[in-house]
Design an enzyme around this catalytic site. Structure first.
Site, PDB file in Angstrom:
ATOM      1  N   ASN A   1      -0.660 -26.181  41.866  1.00  0.00           N
ATOM      2  CA  ASN A   1      -1.998 -25.683  41.247  1.00  0.00           C
ATOM      3  C   ASN A   1      -1.584 -24.382  40.970  1.00  0.00           C
ATOM      4  OD1 ASN A   1      -2.731 -25.195  43.460  1.00  0.00           O
ATOM      5  ND2 ASN A   1      -5.447 -25.824  42.447  1.00  0.00           N
TER       6      ASN A   1
ATOM      7  N   LYS B   1       3.390  15.178  25.048  1.00  0.00           N
ATOM      8  CA  LYS B   1       4.027  14.178  24.421  1.00  0.00           C
ATOM      9  C   LYS B   1       2.325  13.049  23.999  1.00  0.00           C
ATOM     10  CE  LYS B   1       3.024  10.989  28.247  1.00  0.00           C
ATOM     11  NZ  LYS B   1       3.865  10.121  29.284  1.00  0.00           N
TER      12      LYS B   1
END
Length: 327
Positions: free
Chosen positions: A46, A203
């Site tokens: 699991n 930017k």
């Protein structure tokens, strides 16, 4: 009549490695002249992780090295479990070594109802039992303050800059920051490259869209010069490839990308190979698999720096001395 029985115990350095980047741990162990402590580690069906060390760790000075590439959460959890096992095995001191600090980009809230996940990682490490952290080139320096204990923040720019010094003519170099936020780092680079001039790229970033940046224009003189474009990490490569394009449009000569952490999530390898950069230099803080490699990629080992840091911490020396007192 004595009331205590004193023994002169020798300090015992033990190095432990998660499964994310065993090659780096082996390199560090070789630099230290020791072996990585053997362990059993496996996953249940699991997804649960089980770890057990094959030697006694009682009283040891334990160093737990784990890089966090994809799947990052699995490797972070494995390191936490290793630290817990050491704490319950009576290790004297536990140092978590995270060459690449996970969730470092989530170091503050940009808008309401957001997590500060870098702080959560620090809390998890402390709760698991870590007494100290060693890490390399954090996304921002403030993350050091998230951990309630000593943090040795190492810098890879010495190795990266040495590579540049050996391979390029320093007279025609300009150090370029991919944004205004890393100009101070760029200043350190410039000093180590003989006082090279600086430039940065203005930017804009859409806060609603991860991993996408629109680069605008260059601030500084780059025409005809070899540009050393620096950053702390390259993830999908969009920012840095866009920066190379802007530099080329501004008349730059060769562009060399230098970054500490080569995350290189898809499609980074394709982007970087085609962006026009002469060389892309990264360290091996993260494993670089064959599918992430390309012709212009150069990988430098961070192991000597980590080993020297471990040695200084173990011997109660000065980590700052590794940077000539300027860290």
């Amino acid at each position: 009549m004595t009331t205590a029985n004193w023994t002169d115990n020798q300090k015992n350095l033990m190095l432990f490695s998660g499964r994310a980047h065993p090659e780096l741990a082996e390199q560090v162990a070789k630099e230290l002249g020791i072996e990585v402590t053997p362990q059993t580690a496996r996953d249940f069906a699991n997804g649960e992780i089980f770890v057990r060390f094959e030697e006694s760790v009682r009283g040891s000075d334990a160093f737990v090295l784990q890089s966090c590439p994809f799947p990052l959460n699995q490797w972070l959890m494995e390191q936490l479990i290793m630290i817990d096992a050491l704490k319950r095995g009576s290790a004297k001191r536990i140092t978590a070594i995270l060459p690449f600090y996970p969730y470092a980009r989530q170091d503050k809230k940009h808008r309401g109802r957001e997590p500060i996940s870098a702080r959560l990682v620090a809390d998890l490490l402390k709760t698991a039992g870590a007494d100290r952290i060693i890490t390399v080139d954090l996304h921002t320096d403030q993350i050091q303050g998230f951990f309630d204990g000593p943090v040795d923040h190492m810098h890879a720019h010495s190795q990266l800059a040495e590579h540049i010094r050996e391979g390029y003519d320093l007279e025609h170099i300009t150090v370029v920051s991919p944004d205004s936020g890393r100009v101070r780092v760029a200043e350190k680079w410039a000093d180590s490259l003989g006082g090279a001039p600086l430039a940065f790229i203005h930017k804009t970033r859409d806060p609603l869209v991860p991993n996408q940046v629109k680069s605008n224009r260059v601030v500084g003189e780059v025409e005809g010069r070899t540009c050393i474009l620096i950053d702390d990490m390259i993830d999908t490569g969009g920012t840095i490839a866009g920066a190379v394009k802007v530099l080329k449009e501004a008349g730059a000569g060769d562009v060399v990308i230098a970054a500490t952490h080569g995350v290189l999530s898809n499609p980074a390898a394709e982007r970087l190979a085609a962006c026009g950069a002469k060389e892309v230099v990264v360290t091996n803080t993260l494993p670089i698999t064959d599918d992430k490699r390309f012709d212009t990629l150069t990988e430098l080992s961070i192991a000597p720096l980590l080993a020297r840091t471990i040695r200084e911490v173990f011997e109660n020396g000065s980590v700052t001395s590794l940077f000539n007192g300027s860290a």
